[in-house]
Design a protein around this motif. Structure first.
Motif, PDB file in Angstrom:
ATOM      1  N   LEU A  80      83.391  36.321 -79.912  1.00 38.27           N
ATOM      2  CA  LEU A  80      83.612  37.709 -79.506  1.00 38.27           C
ATOM      3  C   LEU A  80      84.338  38.465 -80.603  1.00 38.27           C
ATOM      4  O   LEU A  80      85.270  37.964 -81.201  1.00 38.27           O
ATOM      5  N   LYS A  81      83.878  39.671 -80.842  1.00 35.02           N
ATOM      6  CA  LYS A  81      84.553  40.539 -81.808  1.00 35.02           C
ATOM      7  C   LYS A  81      85.642  41.294 -81.080  1.00 35.02           C
ATOM      8  O   LYS A  81      85.420  41.806 -79.984  1.00 35.02           O
ATOM      9  N   ARG A  82      86.789  41.385 -81.672  1.00 29.67           N
ATOM     10  CA  ARG A  82      87.835  42.202 -81.100  1.00 29.67           C
ATOM     11  C   ARG A  82      87.963  43.468 -81.935  1.00 29.67           C
ATOM     12  O   ARG A  82      87.521  43.525 -83.062  1.00 29.67           O
ATOM     13  N   GLY A  83      88.537  44.479 -81.339  1.00 28.98           N
ATOM     14  CA  GLY A  83      88.812  45.700 -82.088  1.00 28.98           C
ATOM     15  C   GLY A  83      87.729  46.742 -81.996  1.00 28.98           C
ATOM     16  O   GLY A  83      86.753  46.594 -81.266  1.00 28.98           O
ATOM     17  N   GLN A  84      87.955  47.802 -82.768  1.00 23.09           N
ATOM     18  CA  GLN A  84      87.108  48.996 -82.694  1.00 23.09           C
ATOM     19  C   GLN A  84      85.652  48.731 -83.039  1.00 23.09           C
ATOM     20  O   GLN A  84      85.348  47.895 -83.875  1.00 23.09           O
ATOM     21  N   LEU A  85      84.786  49.462 -82.396  1.00 28.74           N
ATOM     22  CA  LEU A  85      83.376  49.395 -82.749  1.00 28.74           C
ATOM     23  C   LEU A  85      83.148  50.112 -84.073  1.00 28.74           C
ATOM     24  O   LEU A  85      83.760  51.137 -84.346  1.00 28.74           O
ATOM     25  N   THR A  86      82.241  49.566 -84.863  1.00 27.48           N
ATOM     26  CA  THR A  86      81.904  50.189 -86.145  1.00 27.48           C
ATOM     27  C   THR A  86      80.979  51.382 -85.886  1.00 27.48           C
ATOM     28  O   THR A  86      80.342  51.458 -84.826  1.00 27.48           O
ATOM     29  N   PRO A  87      80.895  52.310 -86.843  1.00 25.24           N
ATOM     30  CA  PRO A  87      79.954  53.433 -86.689  1.00 25.24           C
ATOM     31  C   PRO A  87      78.521  52.960 -86.457  1.00 25.24           C
ATOM     32  O   PRO A  87      77.773  53.581 -85.702  1.00 25.24           O
ATOM     33  N   GLN A  88      78.148  51.847 -87.099  1.00 18.80           N
ATOM     34  CA  GLN A  88      76.795  51.309 -86.893  1.00 18.80           C
ATOM     35  C   GLN A  88      76.608  50.900 -85.435  1.00 18.80           C
ATOM     36  O   GLN A  88      75.592  51.199 -84.811  1.00 18.80           O
ATOM     37  N   GLU A  89      77.626  50.221 -84.903  1.00 17.20           N
ATOM     38  CA  GLU A  89      77.535  49.781 -83.512  1.00 17.20           C
ATOM     39  C   GLU A  89      77.492  50.984 -82.568  1.00 17.20           C
ATOM     40  O   GLU A  89      76.738  50.996 -81.596  1.00 17.20           O
ATOM     41  N   TYR A 147      72.050  43.488 -78.140  1.00 16.19           N
ATOM     42  CA  TYR A 147      71.773  43.953 -79.507  1.00 16.19           C
ATOM     43  C   TYR A 147      73.043  44.148 -80.316  1.00 16.19           C
ATOM     44  O   TYR A 147      72.989  44.609 -81.444  1.00 16.19           O
ATOM     45  N   LEU A 148      74.158  43.835 -79.706  1.00 15.34           N
ATOM     46  CA  LEU A 148      75.443  43.936 -80.397  1.00 15.34           C
ATOM     47  C   LEU A 148      76.168  42.608 -80.287  1.00 15.34           C
ATOM     48  O   LEU A 148      76.996  42.422 -79.397  1.00 15.34           O
ATOM     49  N   PRO A 149      75.854  41.672 -81.182  1.00 16.58           N
ATOM     50  CA  PRO A 149      76.449  40.349 -81.108  1.00 16.58           C
ATOM     51  C   PRO A 149      77.976  40.428 -81.138  1.00 16.58           C
ATOM     52  O   PRO A 149      78.550  41.156 -81.944  1.00 16.58           O
ATOM     53  N   GLY A 150      78.590  39.686 -80.242  1.00 15.75           N
ATOM     54  CA  GLY A 150      80.052  39.663 -80.209  1.00 15.75           C
ATOM     55  C   GLY A 150      80.664  40.747 -79.351  1.00 15.75           C
ATOM     56  O   GLY A 150      81.887  40.790 -79.190  1.00 15.75           O
ATOM     57  N   THR A 161      63.642  56.309 -83.681  1.00  8.80           N
ATOM     58  CA  THR A 161      63.536  54.880 -83.932  1.00  8.80           C
ATOM     59  C   THR A 161      62.142  54.611 -84.453  1.00  8.80           C
ATOM     60  O   THR A 161      61.201  54.498 -83.705  1.00  8.80           O
ATOM     61  N   THR A 162      62.038  54.506 -85.754  1.00  9.72           N
ATOM     62  CA  THR A 162      60.724  54.501 -86.373  1.00  9.72           C
ATOM     63  C   THR A 162      59.932  53.244 -86.066  1.00  9.72           C
ATOM     64  O   THR A 162      58.758  53.309 -85.772  1.00  9.72           O
ATOM     65  N   ASN A 163      60.602  52.097 -86.137  1.00 11.71           N
ATOM     66  CA  ASN A 163      59.872  50.848 -85.993  1.00 11.71           C
ATOM     67  C   ASN A 163      60.011  50.329 -84.579  1.00 11.71           C
ATOM     68  O   ASN A 163      60.868  49.522 -84.266  1.00 11.71           O
ATOM     69  N   TYR A 164      59.157  50.740 -83.708  1.00  9.93           N
ATOM     70  CA  TYR A 164      59.353  50.472 -82.287  1.00  9.93           C
ATOM     71  C   TYR A 164      58.203  49.671 -81.718  1.00  9.93           C
ATOM     72  O   TYR A 164      57.042  50.013 -81.850  1.00  9.93           O
ATOM     73  N   ASP A 165      58.545  48.583 -81.073  1.00 11.36           N
ATOM     74  CA  ASP A 165      57.532  47.766 -80.439  1.00 11.36           C
ATOM     75  C   ASP A 165      57.220  48.334 -79.065  1.00 11.36           C
ATOM     76  O   ASP A 165      57.939  48.149 -78.106  1.00 11.36           O
ATOM     77  N   GLN A 166      56.141  49.039 -78.991  1.00 11.00           N
ATOM     78  CA  GLN A 166      55.839  49.734 -77.754  1.00 11.00           C
ATOM     79  C   GLN A 166      55.381  48.797 -76.655  1.00 11.00           C
ATOM     80  O   GLN A 166      55.448  49.131 -75.486  1.00 11.00           O
ATOM     81  N   HIS A 167      54.905  47.611 -77.008  1.00 14.37           N
ATOM     82  CA  HIS A 167      54.424  46.703 -75.976  1.00 14.37           C
ATOM     83  C   HIS A 167      55.584  46.069 -75.247  1.00 14.37           C
ATOM     84  O   HIS A 167      55.595  45.962 -74.041  1.00 14.37           O
ATOM     85  N   GLN A 168      56.582  45.666 -75.993  1.00 10.75           N
ATOM     86  CA  GLN A 168      57.697  44.979 -75.354  1.00 10.75           C
ATOM     87  C   GLN A 168      58.854  45.917 -75.067  1.00 10.75           C
ATOM     88  O   GLN A 168      59.816  45.529 -74.429  1.00 10.75           O
ATOM     89  N   CYS A 169      58.718  47.138 -75.532  1.00 12.85           N
ATOM     90  CA  CYS A 169      59.811  48.096 -75.359  1.00 12.85           C
ATOM     91  C   CYS A 169      61.104  47.595 -75.972  1.00 12.85           C
ATOM     92  O   CYS A 169      62.181  47.760 -75.438  1.00 12.85           O
ATOM     93  N   LEU A 170      60.996  46.892 -77.086  1.00 16.21           N
ATOM     94  CA  LEU A 170      62.204  46.419 -77.739  1.00 16.21           C
ATOM     95  C   LEU A 170      62.225  46.927 -79.169  1.00 16.21           C
ATOM     96  O   LEU A 170      61.274  46.745 -79.906  1.00 16.21           O
ATOM     97  N   PRO A 171      63.320  47.539 -79.574  1.00 18.20           N
ATOM     98  CA  PRO A 171      63.388  48.014 -80.938  1.00 18.20           C
ATOM     99  C   PRO A 171      63.546  46.858 -81.910  1.00 18.20           C
ATOM    100  O   PRO A 171      64.122  45.835 -81.561  1.00 18.20           O
ATOM    101  N   HIS A 172      63.015  47.027 -83.083  1.00 21.43           N
ATOM    102  CA  HIS A 172      63.248  46.037 -84.138  1.00 21.43           C
ATOM    103  C   HIS A 172      64.614  46.317 -84.710  1.00 21.43           C
ATOM    104  O   HIS A 172      64.776  47.167 -85.550  1.00 21.43           O
ATOM    105  N   HIS A 173      65.579  45.578 -84.244  1.00 20.55           N
ATOM    106  CA  HIS A 173      66.941  46.014 -84.495  1.00 20.55           C
ATOM    107  C   HIS A 173      67.390  45.880 -85.941  1.00 20.55           C
ATOM    108  O   HIS A 173      68.326  46.516 -86.334  1.00 20.55           O
ATOM    109  N   HIS A 174      66.698  45.086 -86.737  1.00 22.62           N
ATOM    110  CA  HIS A 174      67.068  45.040 -88.152  1.00 22.62           C
ATOM    111  C   HIS A 174      66.879  46.420 -88.768  1.00 22.62           C
ATOM    112  O   HIS A 174      67.724  46.933 -89.468  1.00 22.62           O
TER     113      HIS A 174
END
Length: 223
Positions: free
Chosen positions: A67-76, A97-100, A183-196
DNA sequence: AACTTCCTCAACCGCTTGCAG
DNA sequence: TCTGCAAGCGGTTGAGGAAGT
């Protein structure tokens, strides 16, 4: 917060309230030896006078390794905003999609920032009301003198108010569209974003877009 | 310095879901 | 198929500390 408050015990006799370091130790040791799951038996076997629910929550939100402690980063932050636009209050899904980070943490974060936004929109409404009141007063004074000219001015002011407000109150579906197109790279079939890719997108985008725009301009956050 | 208000976050509650019997 | 239990999830609460007056 760590001090024991007047929480007492539940009807079933389970202890309630903040966890003590001793309880944390017992739970951590038990789970690391036997693994998680079967929480009601964990509670009993570990010698904890806690409900299974309480043990699970404590483990998931606080004791779990990684688990990450502390403030969320701008990316998160950006990822949360983006995924919330897509899925709404699906905190556990967003948390994947936010490990930790835990769903509880994300939920708390959103609530905090949502409240901020809500307040600013209340201020905006109050300001609108004030302007309208002033306008009405002004109208009464001017109506006898220059009715037509004043009418034009009023319309102009209100139009300006309305157009600037419209940008802030985009309909939810349109907001989703915005999120989708962003979100440019979007998997429309699974409705899951390519989070990388999303990490990159959101990061660069939140750098470009200022906080004000983020919280009050781009999306109306109240679902 | 004292008081009030606001913010954060851990923990609880109740509902839903999944699964075994 | 039905039922009961455990786990999971989202909403809400409330204490403590920070910030403001």
């Amino acid at each position: 917060m760590a001090t024991m408050m007047a929480w007492g015990v539940s009807e079933q006799g389970w202890r309630k309230g903040p966890w003590t370091p001793e309880e944390d130790k017992l739970l951590s040791e038990y789970v690391s030896l036997h693994g998680d799951g079967r929480w009601s038996s964990v509670a009993r076997s570990a010698g904890l006078n806690r409900s299974g629910k309480s043990c699970r929550l404590r483990w998931v939100n606080y004791l779990r390794p990684g688990l990450k402690r502390g403030q969320l980063t701008p990316q998160e932050e950006g990822i949360i905003i983006e995924l919330h636009a897509l899925w709404g209050n699906k905190w556990s899904t967003i948390a994947k999609y936010l490990p930790g980070r835990t769903d509880n943490e994300i939920k708390n974060y959103w609530r905090t920032h949502f409240k901020k936004k809500e307040k600013s929109s209340i201020k905006h409404e109050q300001r609108k009301q004030q302007i309208k009141q002033l306008e009405e007063q002004h109208l009464e004074q001017q109506e006898q003198q220059q009715p037509i000219e004043h009418d034009m001015m009023t319309r102009s002011v209100l139009f300006h108010e309305e157009t600037s407000t419209d940008q802030k109150t985009t309909e939810p579906q349109e907001r989703q569209q915005t999120a989708f197109t962003h979100t440019t790279n979007y998997d429309q079939h699974q409705c899951l974003p390519h989070h990388h890719v999303m990490h990159q997108d959101v990061a660069s985008w939140s750098d470009t877009v200022g906080d004000d725009v983020l919280w009050s301009g781009l999306w109306n956050l109240d679902d």
